[in-house]
Design an enzyme around this catalytic site. Structure first.
Site, PDB file in Angstrom:
ATOM      1  NE  ARG A 100      85.347 -84.691 -63.445  1.00 23.81           N
ATOM      2  CZ  ARG A 100      86.617 -84.549 -63.817  1.00 23.81           C
ATOM      3  NH1 ARG A 100      86.916 -84.166 -65.041  1.00 23.81           N
ATOM      4  NH2 ARG A 100      87.589 -84.793 -62.984  1.00 23.81           N
ATOM      5  CB  THR A 106      95.475 -88.404 -59.141  1.00 21.18           C
ATOM      6  OG1 THR A 106      95.309 -88.926 -60.456  1.00 21.18           O
ATOM      7  CG2 THR A 106      96.880 -87.867 -58.984  1.00 21.18           C
ATOM      8  CG  ASN A 116      96.668 -93.182 -64.669  1.00 19.51           C
ATOM      9  OD1 ASN A 116      95.779 -92.357 -64.724  1.00 19.51           O
ATOM     10  ND2 ASN A 116      97.952 -92.866 -64.861  1.00 19.51           N
ATOM     11  CG  ASP A 153      95.020 -93.722 -68.204  1.00 16.75           C
ATOM     12  OD1 ASP A 153      94.857 -93.426 -67.009  1.00 16.75           O
ATOM     13  OD2 ASP A 153      94.671 -92.985 -69.145  1.00 16.75           O
ATOM     14  CB  CYS A 206      98.371 -80.203 -75.622  1.00 14.21           C
ATOM     15  SG  CYS A 206      98.314 -80.112 -73.830  1.00 14.21           S
TER      16      CYS A 206
END
Ligand code: CA
Length: 732
Positions: free
Chosen positions: A161, A286, A306, A351, A661
């Site tokens: 980012r 995190t 979360n 989450d 994924c």
């Protein structure tokens, strides 16, 4: 506080997934009413004595409107530019001035920096590029050569980012956890330090921030069982100065870092169970995106993610808060010493990260100027906090929510509904918002001119259901949820009906009145980051790749440009020699394309992916080479060899790990990562095992999962994908 947000209504349908969504609708509180409250926190502020001229430049960013020196443009992270050459009266003439094709086919999420005529931008795989901001000429490129197998540790693509700039040096976090200082003139590495334990699934996708000569960086990985923290490094030497863990270590132990004291004092008591080891998920929390450095108060604010595992039953089963997951935390920037926290989602099991963009401002609240921090985290409420002490000033839901009946004004806590505790009710629960959030990482913007915060808002519900037989696997995601209720049906009619229930819009929000002022709907829910300018403009891209300019006061759409490729990244603006430019990255990918791939397609198939840096000006008139759409090529369908029991086991295993994924129901967007229903490996168990167990495609990011899966597991997974290929593609 008497504002009552617009109540939620939704298209009705008789279809199964929609029914389960609608079952949740009756529980939605689109109209709750609540007021300010006091959070139980300490007031304190840090002191930093070091001085830096470059910090003064960021602190006085409006003195040099032509530049974009920091991730959020200024220390307040407002993403508002004083430039007004491009404005509401002439933006219709905006055109493409130059563009650059990036050498990746992954998602792009970075905000560019511009310092005195040079544009710096990061791309997927943590690459850093420097351009002549006028001509678009590439000056240098820095590739940290992230090992491609790192992708198996990343929840949400190989994105990055942005970088930080400080006094001639750029700072870059890499997907594999390094923090690297790069000389801004030469593009050569100055120093590199590893910030994570490489044995764990830590990744860095967020932009570092720099304040008073310290570089601040966190990391991600809560879906993979890690323990969150943020660290500060000396900008000159790369030496670590302090670290703050957001969740405690094993009971009775300490880390020898800044967070020890607060866990000993009170935060450690908010945990029970096996959270501190692999069978409990290591806690999560995190610090994967938002930070804000407060030069005046000497504080660093950061948002935590979360909890891990998502399912609290398997993590920390008592009704405790699990500090500091899903929180905003303030520490002394110089030392990392705890100052205050505000936990938006106590005991998070959904989450509901608080890692979303934070904006600092001075607001007139009831006739008094308050130093506030504003955030619209995933949980759907817009929070205004007093940033001197963490006191909650106000909170209202900015999207429909059904997990809580408002925020209690006395305690600062949400009134969580009992059916949100899906691990206690033994029932699947349809949540608004789901894990994509009412707002995800896409940066907001705050305009001092209009007094509005512009939020990339979305309505994407999800089903939460406990995995009754959960066992963590050593590789990949571990959520302790049964994700199978999230499989979409195969028929297009149903999928289209579901699509019509999902919403994405740019929301102009009055943070003082806590109410909506206008909204501009997009075609897809996953809409991009935001820029506002003194030209009475708001710029934003969307999931379909349309880049828009809106009237900042009214929301009228004044200009559009079809980039041909998803825009998630936030735009920025700069000027050189008096000419104003607007820059944005495009690129298909990110977590949305992986998990909601089917909803991102239309009947022409996915867009070919060509990630690009696009730069616009009033004089620009370039056109963009078009990208073709294509569906994956289907060879002969593999024949089913397995029993129904094996297929069911394969479905369970696939939705424990592989779905993260390759998509729910083995349907992926088909670009990267591939849609496994089309895979030639389905024809041979030996070939399938070579990839899935032995890692034959590690260099593409698909590591071997032999630590997680036995040969019979791999056979069951193959059987399930074959079943899905025949079910969903058989009539083609
Ligand atoms: Ca997460």
């Amino acid at each position: 506080m008497t504002n009552r947000p617009e109540c939620f209504t939704q298209h009705l349908s008789s279809l199964p997934y929609v029914l389960i969504i609608l079952a949740g609708l009756g529980l939605i509180t689109g109209c709750s009413e609540f007021d300010r409250n006091n959070a139980d926190i300490n007031s304190n502020s840090g002191e930093i004595t070091a001085s830096s001229d470059f910090g003064q430049r960021i602190g006085n960013a409006d003195n040099e409107p032509q530049n974009w020196l920091a991730h959020g443009r200024n220390y307040e992270e407002t993403r508002f530019s004083p430039l007004n050459t491009v404005n509401d009266s002439n933006v219709s003439s905006l055109g493409l001035d130059w563009f650059y094709d990036l050498d990746t086919d992954r998602g792009q999420e970075a905000t560019s920096l511009v310092v005195d005529g040079t544009l710096y931008v990061t791309s997927a795989w943590s690459k850093l590029h420097a351009f002549n901001a006028v001509t678009g000429e590439l000056i240098w490129q820095f590739d940290p050569k992230v090992p491609r197998e790192t992708l198996s540790k990343a929840c949400c693509d190989a994105v990055n980012r942005g970088a930080a700039y400080w006094d001639g040096t750029l700072y870059l976090g890499t997907l594999d956890g390094r923090l690297i200082a790069v000389d801004a003139e030469s593009g050569k590495q100055i120093w590199s330090t590893n910030t994570v334990d490489p044995k764990m699934s830590y990744t860095i996708t967020g932009a570092p921030r720099v304040g008073k000569g310290l570089v601040f960086i966190g990391n991600g990985g809560s879906e993979f069982g890690v323990r969150g923290y943020i660290s500060a490094y000396d900008a000159n030497t790369g030496e670590m100065r302090w670290r703050f863990y957001t969740v405690p270590t094993e009971p009775g132990k300490s880390d020898g870092v800044a967070s020890d004291t607060v866990f000993e004092k009170f935060a450690g008591e908010s945990w029970t169970g096996d959270f501190w080891n692999a069978s409990g998920g290591f806690g999560g929390g995190t610090v994967w995106d938002s930070m804000a450095f407060d030069e005046e108060l000497g504080l660093l604010y950061f948002g935590s993610g979360n909890a891990s595992y998502w399912n609290k039953h398997y993590r920390s089963p008592d009704d405790k808060d699990n500090l500091f997951v899903a929180s905003i935390i303030a520490v002394k920037a110089a030392t990392g010493e705890y100052v205050w926290h505000y936990q938006a989602t106590p005991g998070d099991a959904w989450d509901y990260t608080s890692t979303q963009h934070m904006i600092l401002a001075d607001l007139d609240i009831g006739g008094e100027t308050r130093k506030v921090l504003m955030q619209a985290p995933k949980n759907g409420f817009f929070y205004v906090l007093d940033r001197t002490n963490g006191q909650l000033i106000s909170a209202e839901n900015y999207v429909p929510v059904n997990w809580a009946d408002g925020i209690n004004r006395e305690t600062g806590r949400p009134n969580i509904r009992s059916d949100a505790y899906y691990w206690k009710t033994n029932k699947p629960w349809v949540a608004f918002p789901g894990p994509f959030g009412g707002h995800n990482w896409h940066p907001m913007s705050y305009s001092k001119d209009t007094g509005l915060v512009y939020i990339p808002a979305q309505e994407i519900p999800a089903v939460y259901q406990e995995d009754k037989n959960f066992k963590p696997f050593p590789l990949g995601v571990n959520l302790a949820l049964d994700m199978r209720p999230m499989i979409l049906p195969d028929d297009e009619e149903t999928v289209n009906a579901i699509k019509s229930t999902l919403k994405g819009y740019l929301l102009a929000w009055d943070p003082i009145a806590q109410k909506e002022v206008w909204r501009a709907p997009h075609r897809g829910p996953w809409n991009g980051g935001v820029l506002s300018t003194a030209g009475n403009l708001v710029f934003q891209g969307d999931v379909d790749g349309v880049f828009n300019a809106f009237n900042a006061k009214t929301g009228e759409r004044l200009w559009q440009f079809d980039s041909g490729n998803m825009i998630s990244a936030a735009p920025m603006t700069y000027a050189v020699d008096g000419k104003q430019y607007v820059a944005v990255l495009s690129g298909f990918g990110t977590s949305w394309s992986k998990l909601a791939s089917r909803l991102a397609w239309d009947d022409k198939g996915p867009r070919q992916n060509k990630s690009r840096l696009l730069v616009f000006s009033l004089e620009g008139n370039k056109s963009l080479p078009l990208l073709k759409r294509k569906l994956p090529v289907l060879g002969q369908l593999p024949e089913q060899f397995a029993s129904e029991e094996q297929v069911n086991q394969g479905e369970y295993l696939y939705h424990h790990t592989c779905f993260a994924c390759h998509g729910f129901g083995a349907v992926a967007e088909g670009l990267n990562p591939p849609d496994l229903r089309y895979s030639p490996m389905l024809h041979s168990q030996a070939a399938f095992n070579a990839v899935v167990l032995d890692g034959a495609l590690s260099s593409k990011g698909m590591v071997g999962f032999a630590k997680s899966f036995s040969e019979s597991d791999a056979e069951a997974i193959r059987a399930y994908i074959i079943e899905r290929a025949n079910q969903s593609l058989g009539s083609n």
